[in-house]
Design an enzyme around this catalytic site. Structure first.
Site, mmCIF file in Angstrom:
data_model
loop_
_atom_site.group_PDB
_atom_site.id
_atom_site.type_symbol
_atom_site.label_atom_id
_atom_site.label_comp_id
_atom_site.label_asym_id
_atom_site.label_seq_id
_atom_site.Cartn_x
_atom_site.Cartn_y
_atom_site.Cartn_z
ATOM 1 C CB CYS A 82 -0.770 -0.052 1.169
ATOM 2 S SG CYS A 82 -1.726 1.870 1.355
ATOM 3 C CG ASN A 308 -20.391 -15.695 13.492
ATOM 4 O OD1 ASN A 308 -20.501 -15.969 11.880
ATOM 5 N ND2 ASN A 308 -19.291 -16.665 14.006
ATOM 6 C CD GLU A 324 -24.044 -9.448 21.934
ATOM 7 O OE1 GLU A 324 -23.430 -8.390 22.262
ATOM 8 O OE2 GLU A 324 -22.956 -10.636 21.925
ATOM 9 C CB CYS A 398 -10.406 -11.023 19.132
ATOM 10 S SG CYS A 398 -10.573 -10.007 20.244
#
Length: 441
Positions: A82, A308, A324, A398
């Site tokens: 990039c 998901n 959730e 994550c």
């Protein structure tokens, strides 16, 4: 009236050094040493001699240093894909070969578990990769009003800064999204209320591309008409972000969605989505394989989002309960279950950072647990999981820092790490996704 001289504070002198780079940290940042102190140098590679300027020298054991020049480059150094790489804060490891990016992520996860969980986790079962370019299906573009030029600037934030870097395109975005950046910049400056624009989001759903515009006021009718014309011209579904949520600007707009495990997941702009569709499909397949739910299993899916993982689990287990924190996503998850005919899935709204032990669902027995928390981790739910004592637990993370912290409690409660894999959800960056399977000893 007497005037007194007030000396101006001195600008601290920044030290310039030549440093030998020895290694990479978890995020692909080069690490060298000066007088026994570790220096973290973004953009440097092992084996290189570099010229740096100390940026933050207040801590005793480490400091940040800005790379000024590479005096002796590594033979493995790659040209960035990039042209905005030096400035844009989106990517940070384009100068590293793909295998080096993976290796430093694996080593970083192992080191964090060694340091924070006092455990050697060994080598991952797999390092799951996908395309290194054109993989992101979601992005947010910042907008900043330039008073001097009287223009709306559109792009991404500069690295470690709130400043904006204008870009013509982005090679890690799915091509259809990247191609919209320049036309969007033109559109922003055609709106009479361009000073009030906040940001725009783009999402490549499986049934079309979605545009979400954040406006800090109420756009005039003419601007709304231009937004709709732009959306029609580029075959987009346009939404305006309001305090009450996203509002479709076109009549008959389709609700965006994506397919996973032969099921259709509907969402609205702004909902959390896994940004890499290829890696997401492989993550879902891995969770199903590792949890291996049977007809007599009851599964608890914490931080379930839109379903998901929940809906694929609901097709295999006796029952699955999804929890959730965002109420609107719980409502959409319930609708997704109904639309896909998954009758064995129930969803509840709950802030998992607060006590939830008196909730009816929390008192139910579960044989299998899946948790997929955001970056802060799942510290609030770990004590409950210790009492629940499922036979198998899968942790999707994550952020390996909070994963190592949380998993230390699993080790202390008699759980054994059976297998783990690394998923390169964010190539060209220092972010890493892992999946870990625990079983009760």
């Amino acid at each position: 009236m007497a005037q007194f001289f007030k000396p101006q504070p001195k600008t601290p002198t920044r030290i310039t050094l030549e440093v030998q780079v020895d290694s990479l940290d978890l995020h692909g940042v080069g690490v060298g040493r000066h007088q026994g102190k570790a220096l973290f140098i973004d953009g440097a590679m092992p084996g290189e001699r570099v010229k740096v300027r100390l940026e933050d020298d207040k801590k005793k054991q480490h400091a940040q240093a800005q790379l000024l020049s590479v005096l002796t480059p590594s033979n493995e150094r790659q040209a960035p894909i990039c042209p905005h790489y030096a400035d844009c804060g989106g990517c940070s490891t384009q100068h590293l070969p793909a295998q080096m990016q993976i290796s430093c992520k694996v080593a970083g996860v192992q080191q964090l578990f060694r340091r924070l969980a006092a455990t050697e986790i060994g080598e991952p079962e797999a390092c799951v990769t996908g395309p290194a370019q054109g993989y992101r299906r979601v992005c947010r573009l910042a907008i900043k009003y330039d008073k001097k030029a009287r223009l709306a600037r559109l792009g991404f934030r500069r690295r470690q800064s709130h400043e904006l870097v204008e870009v013509a395109g982005c090679p890690v975005l799915e091509p259809a999204l990247s191609a919209l950046i320049t036309p969007l910049r033109v559109l922003c400056n055609q709106l009479t209320s361009f000073r009030d624009l906040g940001h725009v989001e783009l999402c490549a759903a499986d049934n079309g591309t979605v545009l979400l515009v954040r406006h800090n006021g109420q756009p005039p009718a003419g601007d709304l008409e231009r937004l709709c014309e732009f959306a029609t011209q580029h075959r987009l579904q346009a939404y305006l972000q309001t305090d009450a949520g996203p509002v479709a600007l076109q009549d008959g707009a389709l609700t965006p969605g994506y397919r996973i495990d032969e099921q259709w997941i509907r969402f609205l702009p702004g909902d959390f989505l896994q940004v890499n569709r290829t890696i997401n499909e492989q993550m879902v397949a891995t969770v199903l394989q590792w949890l291996a739910p049977k007809a007599d299993d009851k599964v608890l899916d914490l931080f379930c989002g839109l379903g998901n993982f929940t809906l694929p689990l609901g097709r295999r287990a006796g029952e699955v309960v999804g929890i959730e924190g965002v109420r609107e996503m719980v409502l959409r998850a319930r609708q997704n279950a109904a639309d896909n005919g998954v009758e064995r899935a129930r969803f509840f709204q709950c802030n998992l950072d607060e006590p939830f032990h008196d909730m009816p669902w929390a008192r139910e027995p579960f044989s299998l647990v899946l948790l997929d928390p955001a970056r802060p981790g799942a510290a609030g739910v770990m004590p409950h999981l210790m009492r629940l004592a499922p036979k198998r637990l899968v942790y999707v993370s994550c952020n390996p820092v909070t994963a190592a912290r949380d998993c230390k409690l699993l080790f202390s409660a008699g759980y054994q790490l059976v297998r783990w894999s690394l998923f390169d959800m964010f190539p060209q960056t220092g972010h890493v996704e892992t999946i870990l399977l625990f079983e009760k000893v």
